[in-house]
Design a protein around this motif. Structure first.
Motif, mmCIF file in Angstrom:
data_model
loop_
_atom_site.group_PDB
_atom_site.id
_atom_site.type_symbol
_atom_site.label_atom_id
_atom_site.label_comp_id
_atom_site.label_asym_id
_atom_site.label_seq_id
_atom_site.Cartn_x
_atom_site.Cartn_y
_atom_site.Cartn_z
ATOM 1 N N LEU A 7 0.832 -1.201 0.000
ATOM 2 C CA LEU A 7 0.000 0.000 0.000
ATOM 3 C C LEU A 7 0.867 1.252 0.000
ATOM 4 C CD1 LEU A 7 -2.808 1.300 0.146
ATOM 5 C CD2 LEU A 7 -2.658 1.114 2.645
ATOM 6 N N GLY A 8 1.891 1.273 0.830
ATOM 7 C CA GLY A 8 2.799 2.420 0.867
ATOM 8 C C GLY A 8 3.477 2.659 -0.469
ATOM 9 N N ALA A 9 3.897 1.586 -1.128
ATOM 10 C CA ALA A 9 4.536 1.710 -2.441
ATOM 11 C C ALA A 9 3.552 2.266 -3.467
ATOM 12 C CB ALA A 9 5.080 0.354 -2.890
ATOM 13 N N ALA A 10 2.319 1.758 -3.441
ATOM 14 C CA ALA A 10 1.307 2.245 -4.389
ATOM 15 C C ALA A 10 0.996 3.721 -4.148
ATOM 16 C CB ALA A 10 0.037 1.405 -4.273
ATOM 17 N N LEU A 11 0.878 4.110 -2.895
ATOM 18 C CA LEU A 11 0.597 5.518 -2.579
ATOM 19 C C LEU A 11 1.769 6.412 -2.981
ATOM 20 C CD1 LEU A 11 -1.066 5.114 0.946
ATOM 21 C CD2 LEU A 11 -2.214 5.486 -1.243
ATOM 22 N N PHE A 12 2.979 5.955 -2.724
ATOM 23 C CA PHE A 12 4.174 6.727 -3.073
ATOM 24 C C PHE A 12 4.289 6.914 -4.592
ATOM 25 C CE2 PHE A 12 8.733 6.829 -4.167
ATOM 26 C CZ PHE A 12 9.087 8.005 -3.515
ATOM 27 N N VAL A 13 4.144 5.825 -5.332
ATOM 28 C CA VAL A 13 4.256 5.904 -6.792
ATOM 29 C C VAL A 13 3.154 6.794 -7.362
ATOM 30 C CG1 VAL A 13 4.070 4.550 -8.928
ATOM 31 C CG2 VAL A 13 5.506 3.734 -7.048
ATOM 32 N N SER A 14 1.941 6.643 -6.865
ATOM 33 C CA SER A 14 0.831 7.467 -7.359
ATOM 34 C C SER A 14 1.063 8.946 -7.073
ATOM 35 C CB SER A 14 -0.483 7.021 -6.716
ATOM 36 O OG SER A 14 -0.779 5.719 -7.088
ATOM 37 N N THR A 15 1.610 9.233 -5.918
ATOM 38 C CA THR A 15 1.884 10.625 -5.566
ATOM 39 C C THR A 15 2.905 11.233 -6.529
ATOM 40 O OG1 THR A 15 1.416 10.198 -3.245
ATOM 41 C CG2 THR A 15 2.739 12.145 -3.733
ATOM 42 N N ILE A 16 3.891 10.453 -6.915
ATOM 43 C CA ILE A 16 4.968 10.970 -7.758
ATOM 44 C C ILE A 16 4.580 11.068 -9.233
ATOM 45 C CG2 ILE A 16 7.262 10.409 -8.662
ATOM 46 C CD1 ILE A 16 7.994 9.471 -5.895
ATOM 47 N N SER A 105 -3.715 14.171 4.466
ATOM 48 C CA SER A 105 -4.298 12.819 4.537
ATOM 49 C C SER A 105 -3.744 12.071 5.747
ATOM 50 C CB SER A 105 -4.051 12.031 3.245
ATOM 51 O OG SER A 105 -2.757 11.495 3.199
ATOM 52 N N ALA A 106 -2.487 12.313 6.086
ATOM 53 C CA ALA A 106 -1.905 11.706 7.284
ATOM 54 C C ALA A 106 -2.592 12.253 8.535
ATOM 55 C CB ALA A 106 -0.399 11.966 7.337
ATOM 56 N N ALA A 107 -2.944 13.535 8.527
ATOM 57 C CA ALA A 107 -3.664 14.118 9.665
ATOM 58 C C ALA A 107 -5.065 13.515 9.781
ATOM 59 C CB ALA A 107 -3.737 15.639 9.518
ATOM 60 N N VAL A 108 -5.718 13.278 8.653
ATOM 61 C CA VAL A 108 -7.029 12.610 8.677
ATOM 62 C C VAL A 108 -6.888 11.220 9.288
ATOM 63 C CG1 VAL A 108 -8.831 11.565 7.230
ATOM 64 C CG2 VAL A 108 -8.077 13.892 6.782
ATOM 65 N N ALA A 109 -5.879 10.477 8.848
ATOM 66 C CA ALA A 109 -5.648 9.136 9.382
ATOM 67 C C ALA A 109 -5.375 9.190 10.884
ATOM 68 C CB ALA A 109 -4.495 8.463 8.643
ATOM 69 N N PHE A 110 -4.611 10.178 11.318
ATOM 70 C CA PHE A 110 -4.302 10.337 12.744
ATOM 71 C C PHE A 110 -5.577 10.542 13.557
ATOM 72 C CE2 PHE A 110 -3.596 13.303 16.270
ATOM 73 C CZ PHE A 110 -2.747 12.539 17.063
ATOM 74 N N MET A 138 -11.834 5.805 -2.604
ATOM 75 C CA MET A 138 -12.336 7.159 -2.350
ATOM 76 C C MET A 138 -11.276 8.053 -1.697
ATOM 77 S SD MET A 138 -15.205 7.027 -3.728
ATOM 78 C CE MET A 138 -15.927 8.567 -3.254
ATOM 79 N N VAL A 139 -10.189 7.472 -1.266
ATOM 80 C CA VAL A 139 -9.054 8.230 -0.741
ATOM 81 C C VAL A 139 -7.892 8.164 -1.720
ATOM 82 C CG1 VAL A 139 -7.345 8.370 1.111
ATOM 83 C CG2 VAL A 139 -9.736 7.879 1.645
ATOM 84 N N PHE A 140 -7.621 6.967 -2.192
ATOM 85 C CA PHE A 140 -6.484 6.731 -3.080
ATOM 86 C C PHE A 140 -6.538 7.637 -4.312
ATOM 87 C CE2 PHE A 140 -4.241 4.385 -6.415
ATOM 88 C CZ PHE A 140 -3.049 4.123 -5.781
ATOM 89 N N TYR A 141 -7.660 7.637 -4.999
ATOM 90 C CA TYR A 141 -7.763 8.420 -6.237
ATOM 91 C C TYR A 141 -7.754 9.935 -5.982
ATOM 92 C CZ TYR A 141 -9.258 10.100 -10.754
ATOM 93 O OH TYR A 141 -9.329 10.778 -11.931
ATOM 94 N N PRO A 142 -8.649 10.468 -5.137
ATOM 95 C CA PRO A 142 -8.658 11.928 -4.984
ATOM 96 C C PRO A 142 -7.400 12.512 -4.342
ATOM 97 C CG PRO A 142 -10.635 10.958 -4.010
ATOM 98 C CD PRO A 142 -9.751 9.841 -4.415
ATOM 99 N N VAL A 143 -6.818 11.811 -3.381
ATOM 100 C CA VAL A 143 -5.676 12.385 -2.660
ATOM 101 C C VAL A 143 -4.365 12.104 -3.374
ATOM 102 C CG1 VAL A 143 -4.348 12.332 -0.510
ATOM 103 C CG2 VAL A 143 -6.856 12.291 -0.434
ATOM 104 N N PHE A 144 -4.085 10.840 -3.660
ATOM 105 C CA PHE A 144 -2.751 10.462 -4.132
ATOM 106 C C PHE A 144 -2.594 10.529 -5.651
ATOM 107 C CE2 PHE A 144 -3.226 8.770 0.071
ATOM 108 C CZ PHE A 144 -2.035 9.144 0.650
ATOM 109 N N ILE A 145 -3.676 10.500 -6.371
ATOM 110 C CA ILE A 145 -3.579 10.659 -7.818
ATOM 111 C C ILE A 145 -3.918 12.098 -8.209
ATOM 112 C CG2 ILE A 145 -4.580 9.958 -10.039
ATOM 113 C CD1 ILE A 145 -4.706 7.105 -8.935
ATOM 114 N N CYS A 146 -5.078 12.571 -7.775
ATOM 115 C CA CYS A 146 -5.508 13.919 -8.177
ATOM 116 C C CYS A 146 -4.945 15.030 -7.295
ATOM 117 C CB CYS A 146 -7.028 14.004 -8.158
ATOM 118 S SG CYS A 146 -7.812 12.950 -9.378
#
Length: 182
Positions: A7-16, A105-110, A138-146
């Protein structure tokens, strides 16, 4: 553990590798706000946005959104100018801008973790809630992609709910005061 790594790898790659137009418009207009501040023309910000925007939209969010992004963008904005880089086409400045959304998003998770821990009194459930949050489309696409800014408002909403559950009414109200304009 393997799930978190994947999951971390997918989020990192999508962010970049993804950069959506809504975020670039906001960054462009935050840069225009910085320029307006330096020229003493803050009250002309929306007009300057129409005249100077290099992306496809002039400023169309509440002013506080651009203030937050301008504060966040300021270091990268000045580095780009010192190095004579086009801010809107230099990958490092664009990644810097997206990092703000990722941090929210990290603050939301916290706060999600804290709320579940407060209600369920179970660290496993709280961790599962964070896991489900980050793995949700609903988090992955709007936050880490868009890189959309809705997560900023969600941070203040969850902060307010947490403060309410802790019976801190002043903190609850203050959190929602900031949630509304974002």
């Amino acid at each position: 553990m393997l799930f978190w790594v994947a999951l971390g790898a997918a989020l990192f790659v999508s962010t970049i590798i993804f950069m959506y137009v809504d975020l670039t418009n906001t960054v462009d207009n935050a840069n225009i706000l910085l320029m307006a501040v330096m020229q003493g023309r803050v009250l002309d910000f929306y007009e300057l946005s129409v005249e100077k925007s290099v992306t496809n939209f002039a400023a169309n969010y509440n002013f506080l959104v651009y203030v937050l992004f301008a504060i966040w963008q300021a270091p990268a904005y000045f580095v780009a100018h010192v190095l004579h880089r086009n801010y809107m086409s230099w990958p490092w400045t664009l990644l810097w801008s997206k990092l703000l959304v990722v941090l929210f998003s990290a603050a939301v998770a916290f706060f999600m973790y804290k709320i579940v821990l407060l209600l369920a009194k179970d660290k496993k459930r709280a961790t599962l809630a964070v896991c489900l949050f980050y793995s949700s489309a609903m988090v992955f696409y709007p936050v880490f992609i868009c890189g959309q800014m809705d997560v900023i408002s969600m941070t203040f909403i969850l902060m307010g709910i947490y403060r309410y559950l802790k019976e801190d009414i002043r903190g609850f109200w203050l959190s929602f005061v900031f949630a509304i304009p974002f």
